[in-house]
Design an enzyme around this catalytic site. Structure first.
Site, short mmCIF file in Angstrom:
data_model
loop_
_atom_site.label_atom_id
_atom_site.label_comp_id
_atom_site.label_asym_id
_atom_site.label_seq_id
_atom_site.Cartn_x
_atom_site.Cartn_y
_atom_site.Cartn_z
N HIS A 18 1.45 -0.26 8.81
CA HIS A 18 0.23 -1.08 8.80
C HIS A 18 -0.95 -0.25 9.30
O HIS A 18 -1.22 -0.17 10.49
CB HIS A 18 0.44 -2.32 9.69
N HIS A 20 -5.09 0.64 7.96
CA HIS A 20 -6.16 0.39 6.99
C HIS A 20 -6.97 1.66 6.77
O HIS A 20 -7.47 2.26 7.73
CB HIS A 20 -7.07 -0.73 7.50
N ASP A 22 -9.97 1.98 5.56
CA ASP A 22 -11.36 1.85 6.00
C ASP A 22 -11.47 1.62 7.50
O ASP A 22 -12.57 1.48 8.03
CB ASP A 22 -12.09 0.73 5.24
N GLY A 179 -8.17 -10.23 5.87
CA GLY A 179 -9.42 -10.93 6.15
C GLY A 179 -9.17 -12.07 7.12
O GLY A 179 -8.04 -12.29 7.58
N HIS A 206 -1.03 -10.54 5.79
CA HIS A 206 -1.58 -10.71 7.13
C HIS A 206 -1.37 -12.17 7.55
O HIS A 206 -1.92 -13.08 6.93
CB HIS A 206 -3.08 -10.40 7.13
N GLU A 209 -1.80 -13.63 13.22
CA GLU A 209 -2.61 -12.80 14.11
C GLU A 209 -3.64 -13.70 14.80
O GLU A 209 -3.51 -14.04 15.96
CB GLU A 209 -3.29 -11.68 13.33
N ASP A 294 -2.94 -0.24 12.82
CA ASP A 294 -3.92 -1.15 12.24
C ASP A 294 -5.18 -0.39 11.85
O ASP A 294 -5.34 0.02 10.70
CB ASP A 294 -4.24 -2.31 13.18
#
Length: 356
Positions: A18, A20, A22, A179, A206, A209, A294
């Site tokens: 996991h 990202h 960006d 998101g 996702h 969380e 993350d």
């Protein structure tokens, strides 16, 4: 036996599920790319900018945390920028001792300068290929699988799912939605998940969380997720004496992997601190726990740092770090025989020496 030190952890093989794209840029790269496109940043010194990202993300709110991505996404709108970010991602992860990583990104967020979805994916995949080749040449080999992410507040999930399947033989190994969770349940994208299942394709969601058990339940029972992105709130279905509710028991019995991200979970308010993170309980109860970064930029972290924080908080040794790593590799979205090669020929031999 002495506790694993940070420098030793860096050298140990690690697996990451996991991360990202960006959320992992180098601050200096953000500054250079921003200058090329005329994007204004909150700081133009790499050290100060890196600190700004951490402080801005450290609010305890997932929504505020997600706002920091406006700056990284803004500088990732050209093929050359996407290629560079992916290339550097591969090098940075490899230098941290990661031997296998699944890195996700949302193609639909990179269309502001007239790129097509296919060109976006092509640029990222090319960057990863070249970055992995350079890492191997440097003596730190890494394999990277790519996940294509759809934004849960948009309506392009079927399009992104089809894009993922189209590129499945070029390095795309899975699909994801991401998101803000509240108000955007995974069932809004049920047609995409049903399509992926028909295509025998892997996906994670996702869930659990910022939103609780209903998010996890929908991701698994309605959508059929192979893994849970975070899933930390499954602890809400576990009583103080360790008694599992029906959903928690199902998740454990089915060995559904939890993509836990300790530092990020603290930043977004899903956990009070590393020492109080549910990862300790979930590991003791033998859930399929994995450790992840993350967003390395927003959390100022790496896989080695996440492991070191857990060593400090829970007294873990090499056996626990190996357990987390093998769990991640077992849960990867690449073919079974390829997972076994990494487990048996790379991970276990290295940890056998550390455990000796």
């Amino acid at each position: 036996m002495l506790s694993p030190g940070y420098e030793e952890i860096v050298k140990a093989p690690k697996a990451l599920l996991h991360d990202h794209l960006d959320g992992g840029l180098r601050p200096a790269t953000v500054i250079e790319l921003a200058a090329e496109v005329g994007h204004e940043l909150p700081a133009t010194d790499a050290t100060r900018l890196g600190q700004w990202f951490i402080e801005a993300a450290d609010s305890g709110s997932l929504e505020r945390y997600l706002e920091t991505f406006a700056h990284t996404v803004a500088v990732m709108q050209t093929e050359s920028a996407l290629h560079r970010v992916a290339y550097e991602c591969a090098l940075d992860l490899a230098a941290d001792g990661v031997v296998y990583a699944e890195v996700r990104f949302a193609p639909e967020q990179h269309l502001d300068r007239d790129l097509t979805l296919h060109r976006v994916v092509g640029a990222v995949l090319a960057g990863f290929r070249e970055g992995c080749a350079a890492a191997a040449d440097a003596g730190t080999p890494i394999r990277i699988g790519t996940l294509l992410t759809a934004m849960r507040h948009q309506a392009r999930s079927m399009e992104i799912a089809e894009l993922a399947v189209l590129h499945r033989d070029e390095g795309v190994v899975g699909f994801d939605i991401a998101g803000a969770e509240a108000g955007y349940p995974p069932t809004r994208h049920l047609d995409a998940f049903e399509y992926l299942q028909r295509e025998n394709f892997h996906f994670t969601i996702h869930a659990g969380e910022a939103f609780g058990l209903p998010s996890i339940w929908q991701a698994i029972q309605w959508c059929g997720a192979d893994r849970l992105g975070h899933g930390v709130r499954i602890v809400d279905d576990i009583s103080g004496n360790g008694q599992l509710g029906r959903l928690a028991a199902y998740v454990r019995d089915k060995r559904i992997p939890l993509e836990l991200c300790p530092s990020s979970n603290v930043q977004t308010g899903a956990a009070a601190s590393i020492a109080e993170h549910p990862i300790g309980l979930l590991r003791d109860l033998r859930f399929r726990v994995t450790v992840n970064t993350d967003n390395r930029l927003m959390s100022g972290t790496s896989m080695s740092r996440e492991m070191a924080l857990l060593v400090e908080a829970f007294g873990y040794g090499w056996s626990e770090l190996q357990w987390f790593t093998v769990n991640a590799m077992k849960s990867a979205f690449i073919p079974f025989d390829e997972r076994l090669v990494l487990i048996n020929e790379v991970i276990k031999p290295a940890y056998s020496k550390l455990l000796a």
